[in-house]
Design an enzyme around this catalytic site. Structure first.
Site, short mmCIF file in Angstrom:
data_model
loop_
_atom_site.label_atom_id
_atom_site.label_comp_id
_atom_site.label_asym_id
_atom_site.label_seq_id
_atom_site.Cartn_x
_atom_site.Cartn_y
_atom_site.Cartn_z
N GLU A 138 0.49 -2.29 12.23
CA GLU A 138 0.04 -3.69 12.34
C GLU A 138 -1.34 -3.77 12.99
OE1 GLU A 138 1.31 -6.27 11.06
OE2 GLU A 138 3.40 -5.79 10.63
N ASP A 278 5.88 -0.88 0.86
CA ASP A 278 4.94 -1.58 -0.02
C ASP A 278 3.50 -1.07 0.02
OD1 ASP A 278 4.85 -2.55 2.58
OD2 ASP A 278 4.97 -4.67 2.06
N GLU A 371 12.51 -14.89 2.19
CA GLU A 371 12.22 -13.52 2.63
C GLU A 371 13.07 -12.51 1.86
OE1 GLU A 371 9.80 -12.73 4.30
OE2 GLU A 371 10.12 -10.86 5.36
N GLU A 392 1.52 -13.24 -0.04
CA GLU A 392 1.90 -12.70 -1.33
C GLU A 392 2.18 -13.81 -2.34
OE1 GLU A 392 3.00 -11.62 1.54
OE2 GLU A 392 2.61 -9.47 1.64
N THR A 455 -4.71 -4.25 2.89
CA THR A 455 -3.41 -4.91 2.76
C THR A 455 -3.35 -6.20 3.58
OG1 THR A 455 -1.04 -4.51 2.75
CG2 THR A 455 -2.25 -3.68 4.66
#
Ligand code: DMJ
Length: 552
Positions: A138, A278, A371, A392, A455
């Protein structure tokens, strides 16, 4: 990265990487009402961004994130990825996370004054010498990525900043942060710990469990840091971790979701394209574009084919056991929605289209994308009903504009069935969601530039100097390369189209190659591309058109 993503993101990608299909003539011919609508939409997104940004600056800055319902703040950097909220710092007052995440969005929206003001403030006020245990993944995608990208934008003369005051301070900060990441890689396997204390390094008795994304999604930011500083260490540790991870794949070319960084053993063998994995796929491909290394392409290509083979069920992607390829969980997750966007980058447009449509159906069912949605039971996951405004599905966020806008900013949705709100405005809402929406209606920031978005949505330029060699186009025979004049001028992701070795072989892979001419006219077969659905080579008809003509 991510799917990323779905119609907004892949339209964005199309706008970025396929300028030839949106040629200037088309723009000039755009009906006036369409231009007006685009303008109106752009202004709506701009308003949305500033509502989030201004409220953050008023009620939360310089803390990490805004709590929009109570108009207060949270120093959430050490909470990211920390589901059980363990080892929270006692004496940490935030790192202006949302401001860092907003930098490139500010510039993309044309606000170079605020961008510069923010850059200078961060330069003078931020220190990473804080006793805070953070999640490496993160902190890398949000903070390191935000700083590196902003440094590049701040030193790009075309952005017309008032120069003089900026003296690479963000790069100095980024390098300081990168150095603090390094102890995490000091493991017998080279796979990094998931957690690192920014001041003291890896804690005694730190958990050795991490995720595939945690090990495999560091290369863009760390590689860029190496390129900018001239210190190869950052890139080296990230590649070493990636290689180790790849060596742990099964004979089916599948990876699991979680693993032990000390023993190098898998902990969770089931995996899909969503949470925990991902951005591993996303970064293999984007790293190839950014750094031109064949090695990344080879890994990605095998990994992509394995995903298509073992996870795909029609337009859906379920999870499977990496050892056997047998389906495990049938669920659609919000994070998976980056996949169609990646498929567009690869050139697998038809597959992107069909998977995107399914995400959209679920979105339509709830009005947002939950989610987690259990495909086998056609129902929501009982405890994961939330929608934290993830990028997304940026388009759906636009429709949610009214529903989630509160006086103090934008609130996440806690439960998609009741639309109950939650007191949290995530920093990625400014870094990604607003940015992708804005770019959909105004892509002028991208004209004549070629960026890869990390990302977390932070743009990094594709530079000749950073490349092992420039991306080239795969020709449909024998996996060899060809470089057209156009591609030499503009190194775009779409030039990386891969095709099967022979015309009869149909593989579920990226195989689309456009015809030489937009009107599909031709004189010879060589001017025809490859059909994206069947992967068959198109041929030139007697009448002079490319198509899948039956040859008798
Ligand atoms: C972002 O922080 C990044 O996109 C990350 O890769 C996963 N998803 C969140 C937002 O959903």
């Amino acid at each position: 990265m991510l799917p990323r993503e779905f119609i907004v993101a892949w339209m964005l990608v199309l706008l970025v990487i396929l300028p030839n299909i949106f040629n200037p003539c088309t723009c000039q011919l755009e009906p006036r009402w369409a231009a007006k609508k685009r303008h109106v939409m752009r202004e709506k997104v701009r308003k949305m961004f500033y509502h989030a940004y201004d409220n953050y600056m008023t009620h939360a800055f310089p803390h990490d994130e805004l709590k929009p319902l109570t108009k207060s703040f949270t120093d959430s950097l050490s909470e990211l990825g920390n589901l059980r909220l363990e080892h929270l710092p006692q004496d940490y007052n935030g790192s202006a996370l949302t401001l860092i995440e907003s930098l490139s969005s500010l510039l993309i929206m044309g606000n170079s004054t605020e961008f510069e003001r923010a850059v200078l403030w961060l330069s003078q006020n931020i220190t990473f010498n804080v006793d805070a245990r953070v999640n490496l993944f993160e902190c890398n995608i949000r903070v390191l990525g935000g700083l590196v990208s902003a440094h590049i934008l701040a030193t790009d003369s075309t952005n017309r900043l008032v120069h003089g005051a900026y003296k690479n301070q963000l790069l100095i900060l980024a390098e300081d942060l990168g150095k603090r990441f390094l102890p995490a890689f000091n493991t017998p396997t080279g796979l990094p710990y998931a957690w690192i204390n920014l001041k003291y390094g890896v804690m005694v008795n730190e958990t050795t469990e991490t995720s595939t994304s945690g090990c495999g999604s560091l290369i863009l930011e760390m590689g860029a840091l190496s390129q900018l500083t001239g210190d190869p260490t950052y890139e080296y540790v990230a590649i070493r971790a990636l290689r180790k991870l790849w060596s742990m794949r099964s004979s089916l070319n599948l990876l699991g979701t979680t693993l032990d960084v000390v023993t190098g053993d898998w902990i969770e063998y089931s995996a899909g394209i969503g949470a925990g994995v991902d951005s591993f796929y996303e970064y293999l491909f984007k790293a190839h574009i950014l750094f031109g290394k064949e090695e990344f392409w080879r890994m990605f290509h095998s990994a992509y084919l394995a995903v298509q083979k073992y996870f795909r069920h029609g337009p859906w992607y379920h999870e499977a056991d990496m050892r056997t390829g047998k389906a495990t969980y049938w669920q659609l997750t919000s994070l998976q929605a980056f996949w169609p966007g990646l498929q567009v980058l690869v050139g697998d447009i038809a597959a992107a289209n069909s998977s995107h449509r399914e995400f959209f159906h679920v979105w339509e069912k709830f009005g947002v994308l939950p989610e987690r949605y259990l495909l086998d039971h056609q129902m929501l996951h009982p405890t994961e009903k939330y929608y934290p405004l993830r990028p997304e599905l940026a388009e759906s966020t636009f429709y949610l504009y009214q529903a989630t806008k509160v006086e103090g900013g934008f609130a996440s949705v806690k439960d998609v069935t009741t639309m109950q709100l939650e007191d949290h405005q995530h920093s990625f809402f400014l870094a990604e969601t607003c940015k992708y929406l804005y770019l959909l209606f105004d892509d002028s920031f991208l004209v004549d530039r070629n960026y890869i978005f990390t990302t977390e949505g932070h743009p990094l330029p594709v530079l000749r100097d950073w490349h092992d060699r420039l991306p080239e186009s795969y020709i449909p025979t024998n996996w060899s390369f060809a470089q057209s004049e156009k591609q030499a001028r503009r190194a775009s992701a779409m030039s990386l189209q891969v095709c099967p070795a022979n015309d009869n072989q149909q593989v579920e892979s990226a195989c689309h190659i456009t015809d030489a001419r937009a009107d599909h006219r031709c004189f010879t077969d060589e001017e025809c591309g490859v059909d994206s659905t069947t992967c068959r080579r198109r041929s030139c008809s007697m009448a002079g058109y490319c198509g899948l003509w039956l040859l008798v």
